[in-house]
Design a protein around this motif. Structure first.
Motif, PDB file in Angstrom:
ATOM      1  N   ILE A 244      63.432  -5.280  71.600  1.00  0.00           N
ATOM      2  CA  ILE A 244      64.154  -5.649  72.816  1.00  0.00           C
ATOM      3  C   ILE A 244      65.593  -5.138  72.751  1.00  0.00           C
ATOM      4  CG2 ILE A 244      64.890  -7.547  74.292  1.00  0.00           C
ATOM      5  CD1 ILE A 244      61.872  -7.095  74.201  1.00  0.00           C
ATOM      6  N   ASP A 245      66.309  -5.462  71.689  1.00  0.00           N
ATOM      7  CA  ASP A 245      67.692  -5.011  71.502  1.00  0.00           C
ATOM      8  C   ASP A 245      67.833  -4.460  70.091  1.00  0.00           C
ATOM      9  OD1 ASP A 245      68.673  -5.780  74.034  1.00  0.00           O
ATOM     10  OD2 ASP A 245      68.853  -7.855  73.365  1.00  0.00           O
ATOM     11  N   ARG A 246      68.462  -3.315  69.989  1.00  0.00           N
ATOM     12  CA  ARG A 246      68.785  -2.778  68.678  1.00  0.00           C
ATOM     13  C   ARG A 246      70.154  -3.287  68.263  1.00  0.00           C
ATOM     14  NH1 ARG A 246      65.115   0.756  67.065  1.00  0.00           N
ATOM     15  NH2 ARG A 246      66.401   1.262  65.253  1.00  0.00           N
ATOM     16  N   ALA A 247      70.349  -3.398  66.973  1.00  0.00           N
ATOM     17  CA  ALA A 247      71.599  -3.941  66.451  1.00  0.00           C
ATOM     18  C   ALA A 247      72.714  -2.905  66.561  1.00  0.00           C
ATOM     19  CB  ALA A 247      71.416  -4.377  65.008  1.00  0.00           C
TER      20      ALA A 247
ATOM     21  N   LYS B 273      64.907 -12.970  66.550  1.00  0.00           N
ATOM     22  CA  LYS B 273      66.199 -12.356  66.245  1.00  0.00           C
ATOM     23  C   LYS B 273      66.279 -12.071  64.750  1.00  0.00           C
ATOM     24  CE  LYS B 273      68.640 -14.577  70.076  1.00  0.00           C
ATOM     25  NZ  LYS B 273      69.772 -15.436  70.482  1.00  0.00           N
ATOM     26  N   ILE B 274      66.603 -10.823  64.429  1.00  0.00           N
ATOM     27  CA  ILE B 274      66.702 -10.372  63.040  1.00  0.00           C
ATOM     28  C   ILE B 274      68.164 -10.051  62.768  1.00  0.00           C
ATOM     29  CG2 ILE B 274      65.883  -8.724  61.340  1.00  0.00           C
ATOM     30  CD1 ILE B 274      63.472  -8.220  63.181  1.00  0.00           C
ATOM     31  N   SER B 275      68.790 -10.826  61.872  1.00  0.00           N
ATOM     32  CA  SER B 275      70.213 -10.661  61.578  1.00  0.00           C
ATOM     33  C   SER B 275      70.390 -10.329  60.101  1.00  0.00           C
ATOM     34  CB  SER B 275      70.985 -11.938  61.927  1.00  0.00           C
ATOM     35  OG  SER B 275      70.802 -12.279  63.290  1.00  0.00           O
TER      36      SER B 275
ATOM     37  N   LEU C  85      69.421 -11.897  54.843  1.00  0.00           N
ATOM     38  CA  LEU C  85      68.606 -11.736  56.051  1.00  0.00           C
ATOM     39  C   LEU C  85      68.386 -13.096  56.705  1.00  0.00           C
ATOM     40  CD1 LEU C  85      66.724  -9.940  57.873  1.00  0.00           C
ATOM     41  CD2 LEU C  85      64.870 -10.665  56.347  1.00  0.00           C
ATOM     42  N   THR C  86      68.488 -13.128  58.017  1.00  0.00           N
ATOM     43  CA  THR C  86      68.234 -14.352  58.774  1.00  0.00           C
ATOM     44  C   THR C  86      67.299 -14.026  59.926  1.00  0.00           C
ATOM     45  OG1 THR C  86      70.421 -15.220  58.233  1.00  0.00           O
ATOM     46  CG2 THR C  86      69.251 -16.259  60.056  1.00  0.00           C
ATOM     47  N   ALA C  87      66.194 -14.744  59.994  1.00  0.00           N
ATOM     48  CA  ALA C  87      65.238 -14.604  61.103  1.00  0.00           C
ATOM     49  C   ALA C  87      65.243 -15.897  61.900  1.00  0.00           C
ATOM     50  CB  ALA C  87      63.836 -14.301  60.584  1.00  0.00           C
TER      51      ALA C  87
ATOM     52  N   LEU D 218      76.680  -0.966  57.910  1.00  0.00           N
ATOM     53  CA  LEU D 218      75.553  -1.264  57.027  1.00  0.00           C
ATOM     54  C   LEU D 218      74.727  -2.428  57.572  1.00  0.00           C
ATOM     55  CD1 LEU D 218      74.045  -0.770  54.366  1.00  0.00           C
ATOM     56  CD2 LEU D 218      75.652  -2.350  53.255  1.00  0.00           C
ATOM     57  N   SER D 219      75.398  -3.439  58.120  1.00  0.00           N
ATOM     58  CA  SER D 219      74.673  -4.583  58.692  1.00  0.00           C
ATOM     59  C   SER D 219      73.776  -4.135  59.833  1.00  0.00           C
ATOM     60  CB  SER D 219      75.669  -5.642  59.176  1.00  0.00           C
ATOM     61  OG  SER D 219      76.441  -6.145  58.104  1.00  0.00           O
ATOM     62  N   ALA D 220      74.315  -3.307  60.736  1.00  0.00           N
ATOM     63  CA  ALA D 220      73.508  -2.819  61.864  1.00  0.00           C
ATOM     64  C   ALA D 220      72.376  -1.925  61.371  1.00  0.00           C
ATOM     65  CB  ALA D 220      74.395  -2.070  62.842  1.00  0.00           C
ATOM     66  N   LYS D 221      72.647  -1.102  60.385  1.00  0.00           N
ATOM     67  CA  LYS D 221      71.637  -0.185  59.866  1.00  0.00           C
ATOM     68  C   LYS D 221      70.458  -0.950  59.264  1.00  0.00           C
ATOM     69  CE  LYS D 221      71.158   3.501  56.418  1.00  0.00           C
ATOM     70  NZ  LYS D 221      71.877   4.276  55.366  1.00  0.00           N
ATOM     71  N   ILE D 222      70.750  -1.968  58.481  1.00  0.00           N
ATOM     72  CA  ILE D 222      69.669  -2.716  57.827  1.00  0.00           C
ATOM     73  C   ILE D 222      68.928  -3.591  58.838  1.00  0.00           C
ATOM     74  CG2 ILE D 222      69.175  -4.481  56.103  1.00  0.00           C
ATOM     75  CD1 ILE D 222      71.358  -3.341  54.396  1.00  0.00           C
TER      76      ILE D 222
END
Length: 725
Positions: free
Chosen positions: A434-437, A175-177, A163-165, A185-189
Motif C-alpha cells: 500500500i505504502d512504501r517507506a 504496518k512494517i516499521s 522491527l515492529t509489526a 537505512l530504516s526506509a531501506k530495510i
C-alpha cells in the motif's frame, strides 16, 4: 472493662490471665483505609529527600533527551487478503473464514513477518552479512572479535529487535516499521521487509504447487508403469490362451461394442448366418411344397419367366391364326395341320420350361437345406470353442478390468498434472504493498515530552517508594490520631512544641499555646474520670517525652482552679521535677517516707503557687522498686487524701522498670505521655500493655512536643488551634 471513650485497650495474646477478659481487651486492628492526610504528612516530612529524588529524575530525563542517540523509524504498509483472483479458473483458493479464524490467519502472517527465517531472508536480500556499516548504523561497534556464528546471531537479534509489526483492529493493513540511526537505512530495510514478505508468500505458494507437481509426476510415472505392465500382462495372457480381441473390428451396427474375441465374433457372425440360412431354407421349402402340388405352368415363377411369357405369347398368336384358318379351311388343310403342329411344339417347349423351373425351385430348397445343415454343424463346433474360451476369459476379464482401471487413473492424473503445469506460470499473490517507506525527516526517539514525563513519573514513584520504606522502618508516632488508632487510647490532649528554655515562662502565661493545651488536658482528665480523681499518675514509655513537664503543668492548672494539689516526684532514679520547684537534691522526699525515715508532712514542701504542694523524690535509694513493692505507697495516698483534692505522681518511664507499673496499679487514674515523632509505636504499645496487665486505669494519652510543621500535619487538629489566643 473499657475506656470512657468506649474503645477497648489493645493487648497482646497472653497478657491477661483470664481468657474471657483477654478477649474483651484485645483489639483486632484489621485493615485501615488509605488516609490521604497521612500520606501527605509522610511526604511532607521527607520533602527534602523527595525533592532531591525528583530533581535527579528530571536531570536524568533531560540527560536522556540530550545524550541519547537519534533513532529514525520508517514505516511501510501492506494489505493482506485471504483470497486471490483466479486467472485460469482452476486455481485452488483458501476458503473464506471469519471471526477468530480470520484473526488467527492475520496473526500467523505477523508471526511469519517477525520470524527469524524472514530476518535471514532480508539480511541475505540486502547483503547485510557482508556489510559492516549496518551494525555501525545500528550503534553496534567492536564486532571484529566476534566469530561468524556470533556475528550472524547478532545480526538476527538486531533485525528482530528493531522491527515492529502492527495490525490495527478491524483492519487488514499491516504496518512494517524499522528503527535505526540512519533514516535511509530504516526506509531501506522496511521496504526490504515488505518486498521479501510478498516474495516469500509467492515462493511458499510456488513451493506448494511445485510439491504438488512433483508428487503428481511421481504418481503419474507409477500409474503409467502400472498401465503398461497390465497391458503387457493382458496381451501375454491373450496370446498364451489364444484369445483375440475382435471388439474393435467386429462391432455390429447399432451395438455399443463388438464381440470381445475372434471365436466369439465368428460365433456371432455364424449365428447370424445360421438364422439367415434357416429363413432361406424355410422360404425355399415353402416354395417347393407349393410348386410340387400344382401344375408347373401355374407356378408364379413360371408365369413370371420371360422365356415362358414369350412362348405363351407366341402360342397364343398361333392359336389365333389356327382359329382363323379353321374358319375358312378344312381341318386337313396343310396350313391348318402345320399350325396345329407348331402349337403342339410350343406346348411341349412350355411344359419343359415349366418343369425346369419347378426343378430349380426344388434345387434351391435342397441347397438351402444343405447350407443350413452345414452352418448348424459349424455353429455347434463354435459353441463348444466359445464355452472353452469363456473359461479362459475369466482371468482375461480380470486383467482387462485392471487395464481399464489403470488407464482411468493415469488419464485423471495426467489431466490434473496438465492443470498444475498450466497454473505454475500464474503468480497469484494475496499481499500487496500500500505504502512504501520513505526516509523519515525527524527522529522518532528520543521523545522529549515522553522522556521527561517518564522521568518525572519514575522520580515520583521512587520518591513514594522511599517515603514508604522510611515510614515502614520508622514506626514513630507522629499523628495525634495514632494514639487512638494504634494504642487504642483516648486522646485527651496535644501539647505543642516550645523551645526548651521557655517552658516555665510559657506555663506562667495564661494565654500561651502551652498553657491552653494543658487547660484542655485538665478538662479532659476531669471528664474522663467522671469527676476529679484523687490520684493521678503521669508516665511514658521512655524518658525525655515530657511526663515531668506534664505532671507539673497539670498540678499547676488544677491548683489555679482552686484544687488542693500535691505533686510527688515518684521517679527515684532520675528525678526532674525539682527544676520547677527549686528544691535541694538532699531534701527528704518520697524515698524517705516510704523508707519510714520521716513522715509525710516532713517531706512536703510548699510551692510559690497557691494550693500547690510538692514532695521531692528524696535521696536516691539503691533499689527503688523494693520501696514500691509493699503497701507503703497505698498507705501514703490514704494519709494524704484528707489533705489534698488531687495527688499527681510523676512516675518513671514504664519500659525496663517496674516502678511505674507498681505506682499506676495503686493510683486512681493514669495518663500516658507520648512524644510526637520520638515515641515508637512498638515501645509505646508494650508500655501500655504492661500498665493494663497491672490493672492500671489508663484514661488516655497525651501527645507532647507536637509541631505540625515538622510532622507534616495541618496546624489544626480536631478543632484545636495552636494559634488560639
Amino acid at each position: 472493662m473499657t475506656l470512657p471513650s468506649g474503645r477497648p485497650y489493645e493487648l497482646e495474646p497472653g497478657d491477661l490471665a483470664d481468657p474471657a477478659e483477654e478477649r474483651l481487651f484485645t483489639v483486632d486492628s484489621g485493615r485501615r483505609l488509605i488516609d490521604p492526610r497521612v500520606i501527605w504528612s509522610a511526604i511532607y516530612r521527607h520533602r527534602l529527600a523527595v525533592g532531591i529524588i525528583l530533581l535527579v529524575a528530571i536531570l536524568a530525563g533531560i540527560a536522556s533527551i540530550v545524550f541519547m542517540p537519534r533513532v529514525y523509524e520508517a514505516t511501510a504498509s501492506v494489505q493482506i487478503d485471504q483470497q486471490t483472483t483466479k486467472v485460469l479458473g482452476t486455481e485452488d483458493v483458501e476458503p473464506t473464514v471469519s471471526g477468530s479464524d480470520a484473526d488467527r490467519f492475520l496473526q500467523t502472517q505477523m508471526d511469519i513477518l517477525e520470524s527469524r527465517g524472514m530476518a535471514k531472508q532480508v539480511i541475505a536480500r540486502l547483503g547485510l552479512d557482508n556489510d559492516s556499516s549496518f551494525l555501525a548504523g545500528m550503534g553496534i561497534t567492536s564486532v571484529e572479535k566476534l566469530s561468524p556464528a556470533e556475528k550472524d546471531e547478532l545480526l538476527l537479534t538486531t533485525m528482530q529487535k528493531n522491527l515492529t509489526a502492527e495490525l490495527p483492529l478491524n483492519s487488514r493493513i499491516l504496518k512494517i516499521s524499522f528503527r535505526s540511526r540512519d533514516p535511509e537505512l530504516s526506509a531501506k530495510i522496511a521496504n526490504a521487509y515488505a518486498d521479501q514478505f510478498i516474495q516469500a508468500n509467492i515462493q511458499r505458494k510456488f513451493s506448494t504447487g511445485e510439491y504438488s507437481r512433483t508428487f503428481l509426476k511421481n504418481q503419474l510415472d507409477k500409474a503409467k508403469e502400472r498401465l503398461e505392465n497390465s497391458e503387457r500382462d493382458l496381451i501375454s495372457y491373450a496370446r498364451a490362451a489364444g484369445l483375440i480381441d475382435a471388439s474393435a473390428g467386429a462391432a455390429q451396427a447399432g451395438s455399443p461394442e463388438g464381440p470381445r474375441s475372434l471365436v466369439t465374433a465368428n460365433l456371432v457372425q455364424l449365428n447370424q448366418d445360421y438364422a439367415q440360412a434357416n429363413a432361406t431354407r424355410l422360404e425355399a421349402e415353402q416354395r417347393w411344397n407349393q410348386a410340387k402340388s400344382v401344375p408347373a405352368t401355374t407356378l408364379p415363377e413360371v408365369l413370371g419367366n420371360l422365356a415362358m411369357q414369350q412362348l405363351l405369347q407366341k402360342r397364343a398368336e398361333l392359336n389365333a391364326d389356327l382359329s382363323r384358318m379353321q374358319q375358312h379351311m378344312r381341318p386337313d388343310h396343310p396350313s391348318v395341320l402345320q399350325a396345329q403342329a407348331q402349337v403342339k411344339e410350343l406346348d411341349g417347349r412350355a411344359n419343359a420350361l415349366a418343369e425346369n423351373i419347378r426343378a430349380s425351385i426344388r434345387n434351391q430348397y435342397l441347397t438351402a437345406l444343405k447350407q443350413e445343415e452345414a452352418i448348424e454343424r459349424q455353429l455347434g463346433s463354435l459353441k463348444t470353442a466359445t464355452l472353452s474360451e469363456q473359461d479362459r476369459g475369466v482371468h482375461y476379464t480380470i486383467l482387462k478390468r485392471e487395464v481399464d482401471t489403470n488407464r482411468e487413473m493415469y488419464e485423471g492424473l495426467l489431466s490434473r498434472f496438465k492443470e498444475l503445469s498450466a497454473e505454475a506460470g500464474v503468480t497469484t499473490n494475496n499481499i500487496t504493498i500500500i505504502d512504501r517507506a520513505d526516509a523519515p525527516l525527524k527522529p522518532s526517539s528520543p521523545k522529549k515530552k515522553v522522556n521527561l514525563a517518564l522521568a518525572i513519573g519514575a522520580g515520583l514513584l521512587l520518591a513514594l517508594l522511599y517515603v514508604y520504606a522510611r515510614e515502614k522502618l520508622d514506626d514513630a508516632i507522629r499523628d495525634p490520631r495514632d494514639v487512638e488508632a494504634k494504642l487504642h487510647l483516648p486522646l485527651i490532649g496535644i501539647v505543642p512544641a516550645v523551645p526548651e528554655g521557655t517552658i516555665i515562662e510559657a506555663l506562667g502565661s495564661q494565654k500561651s499555646t502551652l498553657s491552653e493545651a494543658y487547660h484542655s488536658i485538665r478538662s479532659a482528665v476531669e471528664l474522663s474520670s467522671q469527676g476529679l480523681p484523687r490520684s493521678l499518675v503521669v508516665t511514658s514509655s521512655a524518658m525525655g517525652e515530657g511526663k515531668s513537664t506534664t505532671s507539673y503543668a497539670l498540678a499547676c492548672d488544677f491548683a489555679r482552679v482552686g484544687r488542693r494539689v500535691l505533686v510527688i516526684d515518684a521517679d527515684m532514679r532520675r528525678p526532674s521535677l525539682g527544676k520547677y520547684f527549686g528544691s535541694p537534691k538532699d531534701a527528704p522526699g518520697l524515698s524517705s517516707v516510704l523508707a519510714r525515715l520521716t513522715d509525710a508532712q516532713g517531706a512536703i514542701m510548699s510551692a510559690p503557687q497557691p494550693n500547690l504542694s510538692y514532695m521531692p523524690a528524696g535521696p536516691l535509694p539503691p533499689d527503688p522498686a523494693s520501696l514500691f513493692s509493699g503497701n507503703g505507697l497505698v498507705k501514703l495516698l490514704e494519709v494524704l487524701a484528707d489533705d489534698y483534692d488531687l495527688i499527681v505522681l510523676d512516675a518513671p518511664p514504664v519500659m525496663a522498670l517496674a516502678d511505674s507499673v507498681q505506682i499506676a496499679s495503686v493510683a486512681q487514674v493514669t495518663v500516658f505521655v507520648v512524644e510526637a515523632g520520638s515515641a515508637h509505636f512498638g515501645q509505646a504499645r508494650n508500655a501500655v500493655t504492661r500498665l493494663l496487665r497491672a490493672k492500671a486505669n489508663v484514661i488516655g494519652g497525651v501527645i507532647t512536643k507536637y509541631d505540625p510543621r515538622t510532622s507534616g500535619f495541618d496546624q489544626t487538629y480536631e478543632g484545636y488551634t495552636m494559634e488560639y489566643g
